[in-house]
Design an enzyme around this catalytic site. Structure first.
Site, PDB file in Angstrom:
ATOM      1  N   GLY A  11       0.765  -1.085  -0.097  1.00 60.70           N
ATOM      2  CA  GLY A  11      -0.027   0.139   0.033  1.00 60.70           C
ATOM      3  C   GLY A  11       0.965   1.172   0.208  1.00 60.70           C
ATOM      4  N   SER A  13       1.819   3.438  -2.466  1.00 59.30           N
ATOM      5  CA  SER A  13       1.835   4.286  -3.590  1.00 59.30           C
ATOM      6  C   SER A  13       1.163   5.684  -2.982  1.00 59.30           C
ATOM      7  CB  SER A  13       0.834   3.768  -4.588  1.00 59.30           C
ATOM      8  OG  SER A  13      -0.556   3.556  -4.144  1.00 59.30           O
ATOM      9  N   ARG A  14       0.187   5.712  -1.885  1.00 58.19           N
ATOM     10  CA  ARG A  14      -0.240   6.810  -1.269  1.00 58.19           C
ATOM     11  C   ARG A  14      -0.332   6.940   0.140  1.00 58.19           C
ATOM     12  NH1 ARG A  14      -6.118   6.214  -0.907  1.00 58.19           N
ATOM     13  NH2 ARG A  14      -6.679   4.034  -1.296  1.00 58.19           N
ATOM     14  N   ASN A  63      -1.783  -7.901  -5.551  1.00 63.14           N
ATOM     15  CA  ASN A  63      -3.185  -7.812  -4.694  1.00 63.14           C
ATOM     16  C   ASN A  63      -2.670  -8.592  -3.498  1.00 63.14           C
ATOM     17  OD1 ASN A  63      -5.616  -8.355  -3.267  1.00 63.14           O
ATOM     18  ND2 ASN A  63      -6.327  -9.590  -4.893  1.00 63.14           N
ATOM     19  N   TYR A 155     -13.348  -3.737  10.016  1.00 65.79           N
ATOM     20  CA  TYR A 155     -12.185  -3.253  10.168  1.00 65.79           C
ATOM     21  C   TYR A 155     -11.519  -3.603  11.396  1.00 65.79           C
ATOM     22  CZ  TYR A 155      -8.811   0.703   9.597  1.00 65.79           C
ATOM     23  OH  TYR A 155      -7.646   1.508   9.310  1.00 65.79           O
ATOM     24  N   LYS A 159      -7.781  -5.408  12.159  1.00 60.13           N
ATOM     25  CA  LYS A 159      -6.700  -4.597  12.946  1.00 60.13           C
ATOM     26  C   LYS A 159      -6.259  -5.241  14.441  1.00 60.13           C
ATOM     27  CE  LYS A 159      -6.079  -1.746   9.769  1.00 60.13           C
ATOM     28  NZ  LYS A 159      -4.703  -1.587   8.787  1.00 60.13           N
TER      29      LYS A 159
END
Length: 242
Positions: A11, A13-14, A63, A155, A159
């Site tokens: 993850g 890229s941003r 992915n 979520y 986590k």
């Protein structure tokens, strides 16, 4: 500080991932950026690292929920970089909704990416770290995994699972010279969180502001070099969950 090391950031890229990539690169680490969506964004992060910090940087579309795809990607990173010393499992998605109305596919998608994705990457990178007799794994969890959050049962479960995974991996791999820690960010200003200015929980943050991706990146940089810290969950939340 990290010169001669290779860091893999999922993850990357941003948002938080991109900030972590740039921070580790600024400390001398070569960086492999794993992304799912925007090739342009991932390549831009790599170009910035090469130009500003003079490190090797390359992007890989993968992915992380796909076990076989992770294996293939790690093999390519090994071929390109020679090994992996730091792994940051940051890739994550949200599919928020109340439990009574949550679709099964929304629950599964979040667990597959956020939790199984971390397992997949750890599983395939561990062999390289064992052979090198060193390694650092950093899992990006959340304060939601510590306290729960209404409307985020999928979520929060993912986590919280990351925290259990972190502690188990830390205990299992310490003898191999591999450390594993987690970071639990609070409200961090990213594309994923959006504008939280009206969220009543904002008033519960003792430091009085949202976090930045750079706040989390600083914590990752610390854990990347903290040779006597393993199995820890480092909150970066302005005091929200204390």
């Amino acid at each position: 500080m990290l010169k001669g090391k290779t860091a893999v950031v999922t993850g990357g890229s941003r948002g938080i991932g991109a900030a972590v990539v740039k921070k580790l690169a600024s400390l001398g680490a070569d960086v492999a950026v794993i992304y799912a969506g925007s090739t342009a964004s991932a390549e831009a992060v790599c170009q910035e690292c090469r130009e500003q910090y003079g490190v090797k940087a390359a992007a890989y579309q993968c992915n992380v929920a796909d076990f076989a795809a992770c294996k293939e990607t790690v093999a390519q990173i090994k071929a390109d970089f020679g090994g992996v010393h730091i792994l940051v499992n940051n890739a994550g998605i949200t599919r928020d909704g109340l439990l009574a109305m949550m679709k099964e596919e929304d629950y599964d998608a979040v667990l597959d990416t956020n939790l199984k994705g971390a397992f997949n990457m750890i599983r395939h990178v561990t062999g390289l770290m064992i052979r090198a007799k060193e390694g650092c794994i950093i899992n990006i969890s959340s304060v939601s995994g510590l306290t729960g959050n209404a409307g985020q049962c999928n979520y929060a479960a993912s986590k919280a699972g990351l925290i259990g995974l972190t502690k188990s991996v830390a205990k299992e791999l310490a003898v191999r010279g591999i450390r594993c820690n987690a970071i639990a960010p609070g409200f961090v200003a990213t594309d994923m969180t959006g504008n939280q200015g009206d969220n009543p929980l904002m008033k519960m943050i003792p430091l009085g502001r949202m976090g930045t991706p750079e706040d989390v990146a600083d914590a990752a940089a610390y854990l990347a070099s903290a040779a006597y810290v393993t199995g820890e969950v480092l909150r970066v939340d302005g005091g929200l969950a204390m």
